[in-house]
Design a protein around this motif. Structure first.
Motif, PDB file in Angstrom:
ATOM      1  N   ALA A 149      -4.387  -0.595  10.552  1.00 49.38           N
ATOM      2  CA  ALA A 149      -5.689  -1.063  10.067  1.00 49.38           C
ATOM      3  C   ALA A 149      -6.037  -2.415  10.668  1.00 49.38           C
ATOM      4  O   ALA A 149      -7.090  -2.967  10.402  1.00 49.38           O
ATOM      5  CB  ALA A 149      -5.668  -1.150   8.550  1.00 49.38           C
ATOM      6  N   LEU A 150      -5.147  -2.954  11.524  1.00 49.01           N
ATOM      7  CA  LEU A 150      -5.376  -4.277  12.104  1.00 49.01           C
ATOM      8  C   LEU A 150      -6.124  -4.187  13.425  1.00 49.01           C
ATOM      9  O   LEU A 150      -5.893  -3.281  14.212  1.00 49.01           O
ATOM     10  CB  LEU A 150      -4.041  -4.974  12.353  1.00 49.01           C
ATOM     11  CG  LEU A 150      -3.287  -5.489  11.134  1.00 49.01           C
ATOM     12  CD1 LEU A 150      -1.917  -5.972  11.544  1.00 49.01           C
ATOM     13  CD2 LEU A 150      -4.054  -6.607  10.471  1.00 49.01           C
ATOM     14  N   GLU A 194       3.411 -11.048  10.969  1.00 48.68           N
ATOM     15  CA  GLU A 194       2.143 -10.521  10.449  1.00 48.68           C
ATOM     16  C   GLU A 194       1.447 -11.584   9.598  1.00 48.68           C
ATOM     17  O   GLU A 194       0.241 -11.807   9.721  1.00 48.68           O
ATOM     18  CB  GLU A 194       2.412  -9.260   9.621  1.00 48.68           C
ATOM     19  CG  GLU A 194       1.140  -8.523   9.232  1.00 48.68           C
ATOM     20  CD  GLU A 194       1.424  -7.245   8.460  1.00 48.68           C
ATOM     21  OE1 GLU A 194       1.933  -6.288   9.071  1.00 48.68           O
ATOM     22  OE2 GLU A 194       1.139  -7.215   7.244  1.00 48.68           O
ATOM     23  N   LEU A 226      -2.144 -13.195  10.463  1.00 47.20           N
ATOM     24  CA  LEU A 226      -3.259 -13.092   9.522  1.00 47.20           C
ATOM     25  C   LEU A 226      -3.739 -14.477   9.109  1.00 47.20           C
ATOM     26  O   LEU A 226      -4.943 -14.712   8.957  1.00 47.20           O
ATOM     27  CB  LEU A 226      -2.834 -12.285   8.293  1.00 47.20           C
ATOM     28  CG  LEU A 226      -2.618 -10.797   8.574  1.00 47.20           C
ATOM     29  CD1 LEU A 226      -1.903 -10.122   7.414  1.00 47.20           C
ATOM     30  CD2 LEU A 226      -3.945 -10.107   8.834  1.00 47.20           C
ATOM     31  N   GLN A 281      -7.595 -16.394   9.664  1.00 49.33           N
ATOM     32  CA  GLN A 281      -8.382 -16.933   8.559  1.00 49.33           C
ATOM     33  C   GLN A 281      -8.461 -18.461   8.620  1.00 49.33           C
ATOM     34  O   GLN A 281      -8.893 -19.115   7.675  1.00 49.33           O
ATOM     35  CB  GLN A 281      -7.796 -16.432   7.231  1.00 49.33           C
ATOM     36  CG  GLN A 281      -8.007 -14.919   7.101  1.00 49.33           C
ATOM     37  CD  GLN A 281      -7.281 -14.287   5.932  1.00 49.33           C
ATOM     38  OE1 GLN A 281      -7.710 -14.371   4.785  1.00 49.33           O
ATOM     39  NE2 GLN A 281      -6.169 -13.645   6.221  1.00 49.33           N
ATOM     40  N   THR A 341      -6.400  -9.101   3.672  1.00 49.93           N
ATOM     41  CA  THR A 341      -5.049  -8.591   3.930  1.00 49.93           C
ATOM     42  C   THR A 341      -4.596  -7.589   2.873  1.00 49.93           C
ATOM     43  O   THR A 341      -3.696  -6.785   3.119  1.00 49.93           O
ATOM     44  CB  THR A 341      -4.061  -9.766   3.963  1.00 49.93           C
ATOM     45  OG1 THR A 341      -4.274 -10.580   2.811  1.00 49.93           O
ATOM     46  CG2 THR A 341      -4.293 -10.612   5.194  1.00 49.93           C
ATOM     47  N   LEU A 390      -4.700  -4.048   4.074  1.00 49.89           N
ATOM     48  CA  LEU A 390      -3.570  -3.580   4.865  1.00 49.89           C
ATOM     49  C   LEU A 390      -2.477  -3.002   3.971  1.00 49.89           C
ATOM     50  O   LEU A 390      -1.905  -1.956   4.267  1.00 49.89           O
ATOM     51  CB  LEU A 390      -2.985  -4.725   5.684  1.00 49.89           C
ATOM     52  CG  LEU A 390      -3.986  -5.470   6.555  1.00 49.89           C
ATOM     53  CD1 LEU A 390      -3.325  -6.655   7.219  1.00 49.89           C
ATOM     54  CD2 LEU A 390      -4.574  -4.527   7.576  1.00 49.89           C
ATOM     55  N   GLU A 410      -3.641   0.332   2.718  1.00 49.57           N
ATOM     56  CA  GLU A 410      -3.668   1.320   3.805  1.00 49.57           C
ATOM     57  C   GLU A 410      -2.261   1.795   4.141  1.00 49.57           C
ATOM     58  O   GLU A 410      -2.051   2.949   4.486  1.00 49.57           O
ATOM     59  CB  GLU A 410      -4.338   0.728   5.050  1.00 49.57           C
ATOM     60  CG  GLU A 410      -5.845   0.689   4.960  1.00 49.57           C
ATOM     61  CD  GLU A 410      -6.451   2.095   5.002  1.00 49.57           C
ATOM     62  OE1 GLU A 410      -6.609   2.637   6.094  1.00 49.57           O
ATOM     63  OE2 GLU A 410      -6.754   2.634   3.918  1.00 49.57           O
ATOM     64  N   LYS A 411      -1.282   0.875   4.035  1.00 48.25           N
ATOM     65  CA  LYS A 411       0.101   1.260   4.332  1.00 48.25           C
ATOM     66  C   LYS A 411       0.596   2.310   3.348  1.00 48.25           C
ATOM     67  O   LYS A 411       1.430   3.135   3.687  1.00 48.25           O
ATOM     68  CB  LYS A 411       1.020   0.031   4.276  1.00 48.25           C
ATOM     69  CG  LYS A 411       1.055  -0.739   5.583  1.00 48.25           C
ATOM     70  CD  LYS A 411       1.978  -1.936   5.500  1.00 48.25           C
ATOM     71  CE  LYS A 411       1.736  -2.869   6.680  1.00 48.25           C
ATOM     72  NZ  LYS A 411       2.249  -4.225   6.432  1.00 48.25           N
TER      73      LYS A 411
END
Lengths: 200, 200
Positions: A3-4, A27, A31, A35, B90, B93, B96-97
């Motif tokens: 999804a990244l 990660e 992220l 931001q 975030t 994510l 989604e995982k």
């Protein structure tokens, strides 16, 4: 499919190659950067490249420095007759933090390790020998790690350096400060016993 | 006086501001970068800036994306009648995982928190309300944290959203997967009891 965004995925992959940064930290860092204000990210990136361009090895001792020779090699108040031999440039920082060593340093750049294909010729040994005369070195203090390769390299160098008429010593092995006996392994304890000193 | 070159000291200071990077990790990372090939450091710095420039917020849902709208908002196979409300980009994510949610997302951008000066107007609530009609949302699944502010924000939104005629649900609170009762605090256990379900 992640999804990244792809640009972030490739940044995270690079961050994950840094020491001590696992996949989850990478990660999280990636992220966080997405931001953070763009200007701040640019400053970090620029400082990184700038530091890498400016910092090099001292041609004399091998320490990390921006100038040639480094601050320690330039320092006249230091005792040039004492030379401390370390494996990596970062070992100098650890010893400097202790504040106990007033001589100069020499970075060997590794340890002799036939298994990993590291021969004496791969290390900065010739550079070390070339310093002994001009700097009037009396004693070389070996501060290599106390592992098998560190031991082997120390013995090799001790034999080599004695030919030059210098005293060769090695920093003590024993109990770490503040540690109880229950946390020390047998090898550490046997070396601590070997290295015992009479109390005055 | 530090034994480190000034350019490296200022890099380490910046690295130490990143999340999860303490002073020692920052020093380690900085020293690692100085001993990495210049070209590789440049690639890392460039990827960092590039990713930051490319990645932005989806104008529809608030997710991190390189395209407008994001991949999830463009995906026709997703159930648009289900909308999952999260605090941060975030969080998407993490959900989604799990692979269990097939609807779309909406990033609130925070939690209502009078102590920290966060009012409902500071959050992406109006954007959420504007999506309900056009996307024919039937159910909003609130997936905010199970802390005091998450609870307060959930109740506030539930009241607000019901006016629009949508069903409002909240993800379950209870025992984490694989955890024994001895590791769960009282609040978790009381919520796990409240949320008990009949076994078929």
């Amino acid at each position: 499919m992640s999804a990244l965004p792809p640009a972030l995925v490739s940044l995270i992959a690079l961050l994950g190659k840094l020491p001590g940064i696992g996949p989850r930290s990478a990660e999280r860092l990636g992220l966080h950067l997405m931001q953070t204000e763009t200007a701040q990210v640019e400053v970090l990136a620029q400082k990184m490249v700038e530091a890498r361009h400016r910092v090099c090895s001292c041609q004399n001792c091998g320490a990390l420095t921006e100038d040639q020779p480094c601050r320690i090699c330039r320092d006249d108040s230091r005792d040039t007759s004492l030379l401390c031999l370390v494996e990596k440039p970062t070992d100098i920082l650890s010893l400097e933090k202790s504040g106990m060593f007033k001589g100069r340093f020499h970075v060997l750049g590794g340890k002799i390790s036939p298994i990993n294909g590291v021969e004496p010729a791969d290390l900065r040994i010739r550079e070390l020998e070339e310093r002994l005369g001009p700097e009037q070195v009396r004693e070389v203090v070996i501060a290599l790690p106390s592992d098998v390769e560190g031991d082997a390299t120390s013995y090799y160098l001790a034999r080599l350096l004695r030919v030059h008429g210098v005293l060769v010593s090695r920093i003590a092995q024993g109990l770490p400060a503040g540690a109880g006996l229950e946390f020390a392994d047998e090898l550490t304890l046997s070396r601590a016993l070997e290295g015992r000193r009479e109390l005055q």
